[in-house]
Design an enzyme around this catalytic site. Structure first.
Site, PDB file in Angstrom:
ATOM      1  N   LYS A   1       0.855  -1.197   0.000  1.00  0.00           N
ATOM      2  CA  LYS A   1       0.000   0.000   0.000  1.00  0.00           C
ATOM      3  C   LYS A   1       0.888   1.242   0.000  1.00  0.00           C
ATOM      4  CE  LYS A   1      -4.344   0.784   2.372  1.00  0.00           C
ATOM      5  NZ  LYS A   1      -4.923   0.990   3.715  1.00  0.00           N
TER       6      LYS A   1
HETATM    7  C1  E4P Z   1      -8.402   1.830   3.646  1.00  0.00           C
HETATM    8  O1  E4P Z   1      -7.528   1.107   3.203  1.00  0.00           O
HETATM    9  C2  E4P Z   1      -8.218   2.655   4.838  1.00  0.00           C
HETATM   10  O2  E4P Z   1      -7.445   1.929   5.745  1.00  0.00           O
HETATM   11  C3  E4P Z   1      -9.500   2.978   5.548  1.00  0.00           C
HETATM   12  O3  E4P Z   1     -10.630   2.611   4.824  1.00  0.00           O
HETATM   13  C4  E4P Z   1      -9.553   4.339   6.165  1.00  0.00           C
HETATM   14  O4  E4P Z   1     -10.778   4.477   6.829  1.00  0.00           O
HETATM   15  P1  E4P Z   1     -11.064   5.575   7.936  1.00  0.00           P
HETATM   16  O5  E4P Z   1     -11.383   6.850   7.238  1.00  0.00           O
HETATM   17  O6  E4P Z   1     -12.233   5.030   8.693  1.00  0.00           O
HETATM   18  O7  E4P Z   1      -9.822   5.687   8.795  1.00  0.00           O
END
Ligand code: E4P
Length: 213
Positions: free
Chosen positions: A82
């Site tokens: 990522k």
């Molecule tokens: C996706 O890969 C992210 O980790 C995640 O969806 C972020 O979500 P949040 O806005 O609830 O932190």
């Protein structure tokens, strides 16, 4: 649409993987910090449960991302590296595509960012819906715009709807043709439920009690 879980909790992944509906997991540094467990064993345990586990680099420069991403990818074939949506991140996406290392671009908030990440070679892009809703925008509009562009441009990059806040987001993502939706555990556990299912089952069972006598 593939269903991923947005978590760093291995028990939660195992619980939902047992339903037979889980295609992957997305983690991020905040989720890992929340669980307080070591990163590598967590990622490896999840890799035994699902075929896609996003592990986020924390370096912010190309060389650092390259080093971290190559290390993560060497841990297990199910790891997806990522990478944040920055100029350095674009260079890393391009490099990883060349090296056949799968990537997921995180922190995507605009159609132009989505296009750049796809062109650089991302396998997955992650537009964050809930965080746009949080600042008074309509997060799902971004997914609609990205899917419209994808219909014209035919990128091979999958669109992953991230930052999901409630079950309705999941259904909306599917209706718009998103390829993947990553869902927090508490939202996931709401998906199988419906009041009418509970009422209906209760009635079937009570009727059966009378019928079988
Ligand atoms: C996706 O890969 C992210 O980790 C995640 O969806 C972020 O979500 P949040 O806005 O609830 O932190």
């Amino acid at each position: 649409m593939k269903l991923f879980m947005d978590t760093a909790n291995v028990d939660h992944v195992a619980a939902v993987a047992a339903w037979g509906v889980l295609d992957g997991v997305t983690t991020n540094p905040s989720l890992v910090a929340k669980e307080g467990k070591k990163f590598k064993p967590t990622v490896l345990a999840m890799c035994e449960l699902v075929p896609n586990v996003s592990a986020q680099v924390t370096a912010t420069d190309f060389e650092g991302m390259k080093k971290q991403g190559e290390e993560y990818a060497s841990w297990h074939a199910h790891v997806v590296v990522k990478v944040p949506m920055t100029v350095e991140g674009l260079k890393a996406l391009h490099y990883f595509r060349f090296k056949n290392i799968r990537t997921n671009t995180t922190l995507v908030f605009s159609v132009n960012q989505a296009i750049l990440a796809a062109k650089a070679g991302a396998n997955i892009i992650s537009p964050f819906i809930g965080r746009l809703d949080d600042i008074g925008e309509e997060g799902m509009d971004l997914i609609a715009e990205i899917m419209e562009v994808w219909n014209h441009c035919h990128f091979d990059t999958e669109v992953l709807v991230a930052s999901i806040r409630h079950p309705r987001h999941v259904a909306q993502a599917a209706r718009l043709g998103a390829h993947i939706c990553t869902i927090p555990y508490d939202v996931f556990t709401k998906l199988p439920n419906h009041t009418l299912t509970d009422v209906g089952l209760k009635k079937f069972l009570s009727d059966w009690e009378r019928a079988k006598k």
